[in-house]
Design an enzyme around this catalytic site. Structure first.
Site, PDB file in Angstrom:
ATOM      1  N   GLU A 195      -0.884  -1.800  -7.271  1.00 43.48           N
ATOM      2  CA  GLU A 195      -1.038  -0.646  -6.326  1.00 43.48           C
ATOM      3  C   GLU A 195      -0.477  -1.096  -5.156  1.00 43.48           C
ATOM      4  O   GLU A 195      -0.517  -0.323  -3.788  1.00 43.48           O
ATOM      5  CB  GLU A 195      -2.622  -0.079  -6.201  1.00 43.48           C
ATOM      6  CG  GLU A 195      -2.696   1.292  -5.864  1.00 43.48           C
ATOM      7  CD  GLU A 195      -4.048   1.770  -5.736  1.00 43.48           C
ATOM      8  OE1 GLU A 195      -4.681   1.919  -7.182  1.00 43.48           O
ATOM      9  OE2 GLU A 195      -4.849   1.813  -4.858  1.00 43.48           O
ATOM     10  N   CYS A 227      -7.651  -1.871  -3.189  1.00 42.59           N
ATOM     11  CA  CYS A 227      -7.727  -2.016  -4.527  1.00 42.59           C
ATOM     12  C   CYS A 227      -6.360  -2.443  -4.790  1.00 42.59           C
ATOM     13  O   CYS A 227      -5.182  -1.599  -4.521  1.00 42.59           O
ATOM     14  CB  CYS A 227      -8.253  -0.871  -5.410  1.00 42.59           C
ATOM     15  SG  CYS A 227      -8.145  -1.034  -7.194  1.00 42.59           S
TER      16      CYS A 227
END
Ligand SMILES: Cc1cc2nc3c(=O)[nH]c(=O)nc-3n(C[C@H](O)[C@H](O)[C@H](O)COP(=O)(O)OP(=O)(O)OC[C@H]3O[C@@H](n4cnc5c(N)ncnc54)[C@H](O)[C@@H]3O)c2cc1C
Length: 350
Positions: free
Chosen positions: A334, A253
Site C-alpha cells: 500500500e 499500513c
C-alpha cells in the site's frame, strides 16, 4: 541522462542533490537529483512542463506519508507540492454514494481503530462543488470545509497527506473512500492541462488510474454536503484522536487487505495484514537495523530513529517472503517505492 540547462535551475528555483528524508513521514531515503517546491498550481504546471521539454523524469511528492524513497535517492526532478488553494465553484446535488470496494471490514480491529460508533449517513440534498489544489493538506481542507458548513471529508481526519496523494491511492477513512466525493480531476501531461470526470478515474480499493497514467494531479473537484457541521466536527475530532494512536514514524499500513475470497481460500480469520503478520507469520516486533515491525499494529513498520530505507525494505521483503512460504501469496503493497530499480521492486511486487 537528461539534464536541465543551468540557467533554468536558477530561474525556476531548482536545487540539486536535496535530501528528501525530512519530507517523508518515514524520514528515510536519499536526495533528489533536482528538487523544487511548488507553492501554487501555476508553478507546479510550469515545473512539470519544463521537465517534460527537457526529457527529465518527474516525481511528485505530497506529504510523503505513503512512500519509501530509496537510500540512493531519486533521479530527475522531485517536486514538493505545496499548492494550497480551496475554491468554491457552484451548487451541486449531494447524493451519498458508498463505494462497493468491500475490503475494509476488519475482524481483528483493535478497540481504538473501531469506526462504526462514529459513522453516520450524510443526508442527500443541496451541496457545493469545490476545487481543491492537489497540494492542500487533508487536515487543513477538512477543518476549513467543515467551518464553511461543507461536510463529507471528516472520515479522513488524522490521515497525514495532501489531496493529490489521497486521490492517487483513493484513500479510505473508516469505511469511506475519497472517491465518494470526487467529481473531476484536472491533470497535466504531455504539455497539456485537461480534465477527467470521476468515471474516467478507474477508482478501486487502494487504486486509481494515476498509478499507471503518468499524469500529474493538479486539482480535484469534489461535491460536498451542506451537512450537520457540529456532527461532522465531532466525528472528525473523535476519529483524529483514534488515528493519533497509530505510529506516525511510519507510512501507515504497508499492505492492502486481502479480498474476502482470498481470506476464505486461505482459511484465515481476517482480511487484515496486521492480524496475518502477527498471528500467522509471527513477525511482530522483528527488527532490521533501525526499523521494526510495529508492536502496535503489525502491518505498520516504524523508524525507531536510525532506520535506512534499506532496513525498511528488508522488513518488507521478509514479510513478503514469509507470506509466500507459509501462505503461497505475497501481500499487495500500500506504499509506493520511489527510486528503486525494477529488480528491487520485483522482490516486493508480484
Ligand atoms: C500514521 C499514518 C496513518 C495513515 N492512515 C491512512 C488511512 O487511514 N487511510 C489511507 O488510505 N491511508 C493512510 N495513510 C497513508 C497516507 O497518509 C495516505 O495515502 C496519503 O493520502 C498520502 O498522501 P501524500 O500527499 O502523503 O502522498 P505521498 O506519500 O507524497 O505520495 C504518494 C504517491 O502519490 C503520488 N502523488 C502525490 N501527489 C501527486 C500528484 N499531485 N500528482 C500525481 N501523483 C501524486 C506520489 O508520486 C506517490 O507515488 C496513513 C499514513 C500514516 C503515516
Amino acid at each position: 541522462m537528461s539534464t536541465f540547462p543551468d540557467n533554468l535551475l536558477d530561474s525556476l528555483s531548482i536545487r540539486r542533490e536535496v535530501p528528501l528524508a525530512p519530507f517523508t513521514t518515514w524520514k528515510v531515503g536519499g536526495p533528489a537529483e533536482y528538487y523544487a517546491e511548488a507553492p501554487d498550481r501555476d508553478t507546479l504546471v510550469t515545473l512539470v512542463r519544463t521537465a517534460e521539454e527537457h526529457a527529465v523524469d518527474v516525481t511528485i511528492l505530497g506529504w510523503g506519508s505513503n512512500v519509501l524513497i530509496a537510500d540512493r535517492g531519486i533521479r530527475g526532478l522531485v517536486i514538493r507540492n505545496r499548492s494550497a488553494q480551496i475554491e468554491p465553484l457552484s451548487e451541486c446535488e449531494f447524493t451519498p454514494r458508498r463505494e462497493d470496494f468491500i475490503r475494509l471490514q476488519q475482524l481483528d480491529t483493535a478497540k481504538y481503530y473501531s469506526f462504526s460508533d462514529l459513522d453516520y449517513p450524510e443526508e442527500p440534498g443541496p451541496g457545493m462543488l469545490v476545487w481543491l489544489d492537489s497540494g492542500v493538506s487533508l487536515g487543513l481542507a477538512i477543518n476549513k470545509l467543515i467551518s464553511d458548513g461543507l461536510t463529507g471529508l471528516q472520515w479522513f481526519s488524522g490521515i497525514p497527506g495532501t489531496i493529490g496523494g489521497a486521490v492517487y491511492n483513493n484513500i479510505h477513512g473508516g469505511s469511506h473512500f475519497i472517491s465518494e466525493y470526487v467529481r473531476a480531476v484536472e491533470v497535466f501531461k504531455d504539455g497539456t492541462l485537461y480534465q477527467l470526470s470521476a468515471d474516467e478515474l478507474d477508482f478501486g480499493y487502494d487504486y486509481s488510474r494515476f498509478h499507471s497514467s503518468g499524469e500529474v494531479i493538479v486539482r480535484v473537484q469534489m461535491c460536498l454536503a451542506r451537512g450537520n457541521r457540529e456532527k461532522a466536527r465531532a466525528a472528525s475530532v473523535a476519529w483524529a484522536q483514534k488515528k493519533k494512536l497509530q505510529p506516525h514514524n511510519s507510512a501507515g499500513c504497508c499492505y492492502a487487505n486481502l479480498s474476502e475470497e482470498e481470506r476464505e481460500r486461505l482459511g484465515l480469520e481476517s482480511i487484515g495484514w496486521g492480524y496475518i503478520i502477527d498471528q500467522i507469520l509471527k513477525l511482530k516486533g522483528t527488527q532490521r537495523g533501525g526499523a521494526v515491525i510495529s508492536e502496535h499494529h503489525a502491518a505498520f513498520i516504524e523508524n525507531t530513529g536510525s532506520a535506512t530505507a534499506g532496513d525498511i525494505f528488508s522488513l518488507l521483503k521478509l514479510v513478503s517472503d514469509t507470506a509466500n512460504e507459509k501462505l503461497g501469496i505475497r501481500p499487495q503493497l500500500e506504499v509506493f517505492l520511489l527510486g528503486f530499480t525494477p529488480e528491487e521492486r520485483s522482490q516486493l511486487i508480484s
